[in-house]
Design a protein around this motif. Structure first.
Motif, PDB file in Angstrom:
ATOM      1  N   ARG A   1     -10.017  30.091 -17.225  1.00 46.73           N
ATOM      2  CA  ARG A   1     -10.227  31.138 -16.223  1.00 46.73           C
ATOM      3  C   ARG A   1     -11.635  31.723 -16.303  1.00 46.73           C
ATOM      4  NH1 ARG A   1      -4.437  34.411 -15.470  1.00 46.73           N
ATOM      5  NH2 ARG A   1      -3.342  32.582 -14.617  1.00 46.73           N
ATOM      6  N   GLN A   2     -12.216  31.682 -17.478  1.00 46.32           N
ATOM      7  CA  GLN A   2     -13.589  32.172 -17.626  1.00 46.32           C
ATOM      8  C   GLN A   2     -14.613  31.178 -17.099  1.00 46.32           C
ATOM      9  OE1 GLN A   2     -14.061  33.017 -21.786  1.00 46.32           O
ATOM     10  NE2 GLN A   2     -13.029  35.007 -21.692  1.00 46.32           N
ATOM     11  N   HIS A   3     -14.313  29.880 -17.239  1.00 44.90           N
ATOM     12  CA  HIS A   3     -15.341  28.877 -16.977  1.00 44.90           C
ATOM     13  C   HIS A   3     -15.042  27.928 -15.813  1.00 44.90           C
ATOM     14  CE1 HIS A   3     -17.277  30.135 -20.676  1.00 44.90           C
ATOM     15  NE2 HIS A   3     -16.152  29.928 -21.352  1.00 44.90           N
ATOM     16  N   HIS A   4     -13.797  27.883 -15.341  1.00 49.63           N
ATOM     17  CA  HIS A   4     -13.495  26.939 -14.265  1.00 49.63           C
ATOM     18  C   HIS A   4     -12.993  27.613 -13.010  1.00 49.63           C
ATOM     19  CE1 HIS A   4     -10.707  24.031 -12.172  1.00 49.63           C
ATOM     20  NE2 HIS A   4     -11.868  23.395 -12.096  1.00 49.63           N
TER      21      HIS A   4
ATOM     22  N   TYR B   1     -10.664  23.186 -24.527  1.00 46.42           N
ATOM     23  CA  TYR B   1     -11.454  23.382 -23.314  1.00 46.42           C
ATOM     24  C   TYR B   1     -12.750  22.562 -23.389  1.00 46.42           C
ATOM     25  CZ  TYR B   1     -14.783  25.191 -20.030  1.00 46.42           C
ATOM     26  OH  TYR B   1     -15.743  25.253 -19.062  1.00 46.42           O
ATOM     27  N   ARG B   2     -13.482  22.703 -24.492  1.00 49.33           N
ATOM     28  CA  ARG B   2     -14.764  22.005 -24.615  1.00 49.33           C
ATOM     29  C   ARG B   2     -14.586  20.491 -24.675  1.00 49.33           C
ATOM     30  NH1 ARG B   2     -15.377  25.818 -28.669  1.00 49.33           N
ATOM     31  NH2 ARG B   2     -15.242  24.158 -30.233  1.00 49.33           N
TER      32      ARG B   2
ATOM     33  N   GLN C   1     -13.742  20.878 -20.072  1.00 50.89           N
ATOM     34  CA  GLN C   1     -15.107  21.156 -19.606  1.00 50.89           C
ATOM     35  C   GLN C   1     -15.770  19.912 -19.027  1.00 50.89           C
ATOM     36  OE1 GLN C   1     -18.039  22.321 -22.598  1.00 50.89           O
ATOM     37  NE2 GLN C   1     -18.941  23.781 -21.161  1.00 50.89           N
TER      38      GLN C   1
ATOM     39  N   HIS D   1     -14.707  19.146 -15.296  1.00 54.01           N
ATOM     40  CA  HIS D   1     -15.202  19.883 -14.134  1.00 54.01           C
ATOM     41  C   HIS D   1     -16.729  19.939 -14.070  1.00 54.01           C
ATOM     42  CE1 HIS D   1     -16.430  23.762 -16.004  1.00 54.01           C
ATOM     43  NE2 HIS D   1     -15.413  23.604 -16.826  1.00 54.01           N
ATOM     44  N   THR D   2     -17.389  19.600 -15.169  1.00 52.51           N
ATOM     45  CA  THR D   2     -18.857  19.545 -15.113  1.00 52.51           C
ATOM     46  C   THR D   2     -19.348  18.141 -14.774  1.00 52.51           C
ATOM     47  OG1 THR D   2     -18.934  19.191 -17.507  1.00 52.51           O
ATOM     48  CG2 THR D   2     -19.192  21.453 -16.706  1.00 52.51           C
TER      49      THR D   2
ATOM     50  N   GLN E   1      -9.911  30.349 -21.576  1.00 50.95           N
ATOM     51  CA  GLN E   1     -11.179  29.625 -21.456  1.00 50.95           C
ATOM     52  C   GLN E   1     -11.357  29.061 -20.048  1.00 50.95           C
ATOM     53  OE1 GLN E   1     -13.691  29.074 -23.762  1.00 50.95           O
ATOM     54  NE2 GLN E   1     -12.674  30.528 -25.128  1.00 50.95           N
TER      55      GLN E   1
END
Length: 356
Positions: free
Chosen positions: A121-124, A345-346, A350, A353-354, A119
């Protein structure tokens, strides 16, 4: 002349006995190793996950493999070596715990630390790394002992603690060596962990024959010994009447070790993430075993750790809770591990980093 003859006869007998005992065993050992190499072998890695450790008794060996797992250059349950130097902007995370972190019933890439890494690596960042520091039967004290070596060397950004169900087994193994948790706590000696676990046996770590006996022969023999109806009733009654409360001395030890562990993580410049353990089978044993981490939530909050409860994920699932777990009710199934990785992750990373 007679003495020489007797010595020669004895020698012949030893050779004869060896030919029909030692030699066949060596052949079986060799054949098993060849089979394991060709079926499960990984380039540059050796069979058997454990090695001797002077502090822990045994810990995961570097560059090793078995039938469903492999370790990297630091002995973490990752196929990929630790990325050095750590890439700019990437996160290095270490997850510590027992078999519920190691995920012994799953392949490397199916375990929840690997799913969390996927997760991230896909989003961060494509080189975020989540290192699986879980080990079968390890208590929080075992994990802390390993972390004391890992953190100064690796400087992770985050350290996840998912541990608690092995506290009572750890106390039981200590008692087999004549050490009672009650006595340790009353003396203020916290963090003592068992060094007489199964993997601490030299023959278990080094001989395929012993593993064949333990994993295949003994279970078959046990199947033949059917449990009597009286024994089944006694076991069911014991399960129904057992306390769901954690042992007070074992709990005090756990909480004291947790305080020290979290403080150490912070001193090393890392952020601790404490995850309360979940279960899918709502029996008294699982409630009791997961109670340790639930009691740890408040301690972790007070110390400034990020705290989340994996039971929230289980409760939000619309299907049968046991879909997410293996038969034990505390070890994640492939589906459960995938969900936990995505949920962590969520829920935890998440937002970092958001909305840093």
């Amino acid at each position: 002349m007679k003495k020489r003859s007797k010595a020669r006869v004895a020698l012949y007998w030893l050779i004869f006995i060896g030919m029909f005992t030692v030699v066949p065993l060596l052949l079986i050992e060799g054949a098993a190793r060849v089979y394991a190499h060709y079926k499960y072998g990984k380039p540059g890695k050796s069979y058997g996950l454990w090695r001797y450790d002077p502090v822990l008794g045994a810990q995961h060996k570097e560059h090793a493999y078995n039938s469903n797992a492999e370790t990297n250059d630091y002995g973490f349950r990752n196929a990929e070596d630790v990325i050095e130097p750590k890439p700019e902007g990437a996160w290095r995370i270490i997850a510590y715990g027992g078999s519920t972190t190691f995920c012994y019933n799953l392949f490397n890439e199916e375990a929840w630390p690997a799913q969390l890494e996927k997760q991230l690596r896909q989003h961060h960042h494509p080189q975020d790394q989540v290192l699986n520091g879980g080990a079968i039967m390890w208590s929080l004290g075992h994990a802390f002992a390993r972390a004391r070596k890992d953190l100064p060397a690796l400087h992770p950004d985050y350290v996840i603690i998912y541990s608690g169900i092995n506290e009572q087994p750890n106390a039981a193994f200590l008692e087999l060596d004549g050490v009672k948790m009650k006595d340790l706590v009353e003396r203020g000696e916290y963090g003592r962990f068992a060094t007489n676990l199964d993997q601490n046996r030299w023959i278990k770590r080094n001989l395929m024959l012993v593993r064949i006996l333990d994993y295949f022969v003994y279970p078959l023999l046990q199947k033949e010994k059917e449990e009597s109806q009286i024994e089944k009733e006694r076991r069911a009654q014991a399960m129904q009447t057992m306390s769901i409360e954690p042992d007070p001395y074992v709990l005090e030890n756990y909480l004291q070790v947790l305080r020290r562990f979290i403080t150490f993580i912070q001193e090393q410049g890392s952020t601790p993430v404490f995850v309360a353990q979940a279960h899918g089978r709502n029996n008294r044993l699982n409630i009791q075993l997961t109670a340790y981490s639930r009691r740890g939530m408040e301690v972790a909050r007070q110390l400034g750790a990020i705290v989340v409860d994996a039971n929230e994920m289980v409760e939000a699932y619309e299907g049968e809770p046991m879909d997410l777990f293996s038969h034990s009710g505390v070890h994640y199934s492939k589906k459960g591990a995938e969900m936990l990785g995505a949920w962590l992750y969520r829920r935890v990373f998440q937002p970092l980093h958001t909305h840093p």
